[in-house]
Design a protein around this motif. Sequence first.
Motif, mmCIF file in Angstrom:
data_model
loop_
_atom_site.group_PDB
_atom_site.id
_atom_site.type_symbol
_atom_site.label_atom_id
_atom_site.label_comp_id
_atom_site.label_asym_id
_atom_site.label_seq_id
_atom_site.Cartn_x
_atom_site.Cartn_y
_atom_site.Cartn_z
ATOM 1 N N MET A 1 0.855 -1.197 0.000
ATOM 2 C CA MET A 1 0.000 0.000 0.000
ATOM 3 C C MET A 1 0.889 1.244 0.000
ATOM 4 S SD MET A 1 -2.919 1.106 2.752
ATOM 5 C CE MET A 1 -3.741 2.672 2.635
ATOM 6 N N THR A 2 0.625 2.156 -0.901
ATOM 7 C CA THR A 2 1.419 3.380 -1.018
ATOM 8 C C THR A 2 1.056 4.358 0.094
ATOM 9 O OG1 THR A 2 1.472 3.112 -3.414
ATOM 10 C CG2 THR A 2 2.041 5.279 -2.539
ATOM 11 N N GLU A 3 2.067 4.932 0.737
ATOM 12 C CA GLU A 3 1.826 5.918 1.785
ATOM 13 C C GLU A 3 1.229 7.182 1.189
ATOM 14 O OE1 GLU A 3 5.426 4.921 4.930
ATOM 15 O OE2 GLU A 3 5.678 6.537 3.462
ATOM 16 N N ASN A 4 0.333 7.808 1.950
ATOM 17 C CA ASN A 4 -0.203 9.063 1.443
ATOM 18 C C ASN A 4 0.844 10.173 1.565
ATOM 19 O OD1 ASN A 4 -0.333 10.373 4.023
ATOM 20 N ND2 ASN A 4 -2.289 9.381 4.437
ATOM 21 N N LYS A 5 0.585 11.285 0.933
ATOM 22 C CA LYS A 5 1.546 12.375 0.851
ATOM 23 C C LYS A 5 1.910 12.922 2.230
ATOM 24 C CE LYS A 5 3.981 15.488 -1.380
ATOM 25 N NZ LYS A 5 5.198 15.122 -2.127
ATOM 26 N N ASP A 6 0.950 12.992 3.122
ATOM 27 C CA ASP A 6 1.208 13.520 4.467
ATOM 28 C C ASP A 6 2.253 12.681 5.197
ATOM 29 O OD1 ASP A 6 -0.641 15.567 4.161
ATOM 30 O OD2 ASP A 6 -2.294 14.362 4.948
ATOM 31 N N ILE A 7 2.100 11.369 5.132
ATOM 32 C CA ILE A 7 3.038 10.480 5.811
ATOM 33 C C ILE A 7 4.425 10.604 5.183
ATOM 34 C CG2 ILE A 7 3.569 8.090 6.419
ATOM 35 C CD1 ILE A 7 1.163 9.304 7.884
ATOM 36 N N GLN A 8 4.476 10.731 3.871
ATOM 37 C CA GLN A 8 5.759 10.902 3.190
ATOM 38 C C GLN A 8 6.476 12.166 3.665
ATOM 39 O OE1 GLN A 8 5.209 10.789 -1.046
ATOM 40 N NE2 GLN A 8 4.175 8.805 -1.006
ATOM 41 N N VAL A 9 5.728 13.265 3.718
ATOM 42 C CA VAL A 9 6.320 14.535 4.163
ATOM 43 C C VAL A 9 6.727 14.446 5.623
ATOM 44 C CG1 VAL A 9 5.867 16.991 4.579
ATOM 45 C CG2 VAL A 9 5.078 15.906 2.460
ATOM 46 N N ALA A 10 5.903 13.803 6.430
ATOM 47 C CA ALA A 10 6.218 13.661 7.851
ATOM 48 C C ALA A 10 7.520 12.898 8.048
ATOM 49 C CB ALA A 10 5.075 12.948 8.567
ATOM 50 N N LYS A 11 7.658 11.773 7.359
ATOM 51 C CA LYS A 11 8.870 10.961 7.495
ATOM 52 C C LYS A 11 10.093 11.698 6.956
ATOM 53 C CE LYS A 11 6.828 6.338 7.578
ATOM 54 N NZ LYS A 11 6.806 4.977 6.964
ATOM 55 N N GLN A 12 9.888 12.429 5.870
ATOM 56 C CA GLN A 12 10.984 13.191 5.298
ATOM 57 C C GLN A 12 11.469 14.252 6.289
ATOM 58 O OE1 GLN A 12 10.189 15.993 1.936
ATOM 59 N NE2 GLN A 12 11.661 14.715 0.821
ATOM 60 N N THR A 13 10.525 14.906 6.938
ATOM 61 C CA THR A 13 10.870 15.922 7.929
ATOM 62 C C THR A 13 11.646 15.312 9.091
ATOM 63 O OG1 THR A 13 8.902 17.234 7.381
ATOM 64 C CG2 THR A 13 9.938 17.656 9.520
ATOM 65 N N ILE A 14 11.139 14.211 9.607
ATOM 66 C CA ILE A 14 11.801 13.544 10.727
ATOM 67 C C ILE A 14 13.207 13.105 10.344
ATOM 68 C CG2 ILE A 14 11.756 11.485 12.189
ATOM 69 C CD1 ILE A 14 8.652 11.750 12.137
ATOM 70 N N ASN A 15 13.347 12.504 9.170
ATOM 71 C CA ASN A 15 14.665 12.028 8.739
ATOM 72 C C ASN A 15 15.652 13.165 8.532
ATOM 73 O OD1 ASN A 15 14.148 9.227 8.743
ATOM 74 N ND2 ASN A 15 13.136 9.336 6.754
ATOM 75 N N ARG A 16 15.182 14.303 8.020
ATOM 76 C CA ARG A 16 16.068 15.451 7.839
ATOM 77 C C ARG A 16 16.532 15.996 9.191
ATOM 78 N NH1 ARG A 16 13.067 18.812 2.903
ATOM 79 N NH2 ARG A 16 13.777 17.440 1.205
ATOM 80 N N GLU A 17 15.628 15.998 10.163
ATOM 81 C CA GLU A 17 16.013 16.500 11.488
ATOM 82 C C GLU A 17 16.942 15.512 12.188
ATOM 83 O OE1 GLU A 17 13.291 18.579 13.863
ATOM 84 O OE2 GLU A 17 12.132 19.350 12.181
ATOM 85 N N ILE A 18 16.712 14.223 12.005
ATOM 86 C CA ILE A 18 17.630 13.225 12.558
ATOM 87 C C ILE A 18 19.017 13.397 11.946
ATOM 88 C CG2 ILE A 18 18.189 10.752 12.566
ATOM 89 C CD1 ILE A 18 15.176 10.217 12.857
ATOM 90 N N GLU A 19 19.060 13.641 10.652
ATOM 91 C CA GLU A 19 20.340 13.860 9.977
ATOM 92 C C GLU A 19 21.076 15.064 10.580
ATOM 93 O OE1 GLU A 19 22.091 15.015 5.536
ATOM 94 O OE2 GLU A 19 19.960 14.597 5.810
ATOM 95 N N ALA A 20 20.328 16.126 10.843
ATOM 96 C CA ALA A 20 20.941 17.315 11.445
ATOM 97 C C ALA A 20 21.511 16.998 12.821
ATOM 98 C CB ALA A 20 19.919 18.445 11.538
ATOM 99 N N LEU A 21 20.810 16.172 13.589
ATOM 100 C CA LEU A 21 21.296 15.798 14.918
ATOM 101 C C LEU A 21 22.543 14.918 14.827
ATOM 102 C CD1 LEU A 21 17.999 15.142 16.913
ATOM 103 C CD2 LEU A 21 19.431 17.189 16.885
ATOM 104 N N ARG A 22 22.625 14.091 13.798
ATOM 105 C CA ARG A 22 23.833 13.281 13.590
ATOM 106 C C ARG A 22 25.029 14.186 13.298
ATOM 107 N NH1 ARG A 22 22.929 8.788 16.227
ATOM 108 N NH2 ARG A 22 21.267 7.498 15.336
ATOM 109 N N VAL A 23 24.796 15.204 12.481
ATOM 110 C CA VAL A 23 25.868 16.160 12.186
ATOM 111 C C VAL A 23 26.299 16.870 13.466
ATOM 112 C CG1 VAL A 23 26.488 18.257 10.920
ATOM 113 C CG2 VAL A 23 25.137 16.478 9.801
#
Length: 202
Positions: A1-23
């Motif tokens: 089942m394909t994720e809806n756009k909201d979930i995609q944006v949510a995960k993208q946001t979380i992953n970008r912030e996690i990346e910033a914390l790794r840096v």
Amino acid sequence: MTENKDIQVAKQTINREIEALRVLENSLNETLSKALDVLQKTKGRAIITGMGKSGHIGKKIAASLASTGTPSFFVHPAEASHGDLGMITEDDVVIAISNSGESRELLDILNYCKRFGITLIAITKNMESSLGRAGDIVLLLPNTGEACPLGLAPTNSTTATLVLGDVLTTCLIERKGFTKSDFNERHPGGKLGSILQKVSLR
């Protein structure tokens, strides 16, 4: 089942912030210990300041420090220019926050610190900014852009600042040997206060 756009944006946001914390994690060095040395040894208070979203995060950092044994409060930079500079003494240390390092509202506080020899800890992504050059100690934020789809709204930067404030708080708890009993003295209200009160009565 394909994720809806909201979930995609949510995960993208979380992953970008996690990346910033790794840096942020990988950038930590002896400068952090220097900042902690100053905060631990200061005879006065930790004064936190910042404009806009940095100010909102600064208020949380001040509250966390104050509740864990490091007297601290927030001074709004605009109000500082209209008399609240008098709240800052030569025994204090100032933590100024600006992602870009170019918040004009901070200039009067920066000049005040220089004039009276007050130690300034700068939190910014830009070492060569006005704030970066003014800081006695500079804690660098990750320069990873923002998680906002427009790349504008503070997201990565505020999350990293919040976590850096938590780092300062937890390291000082460890350094000072701050205990649950000490915390209870400063936090008698609410659910946390009731839990700690039950513990202390045993």
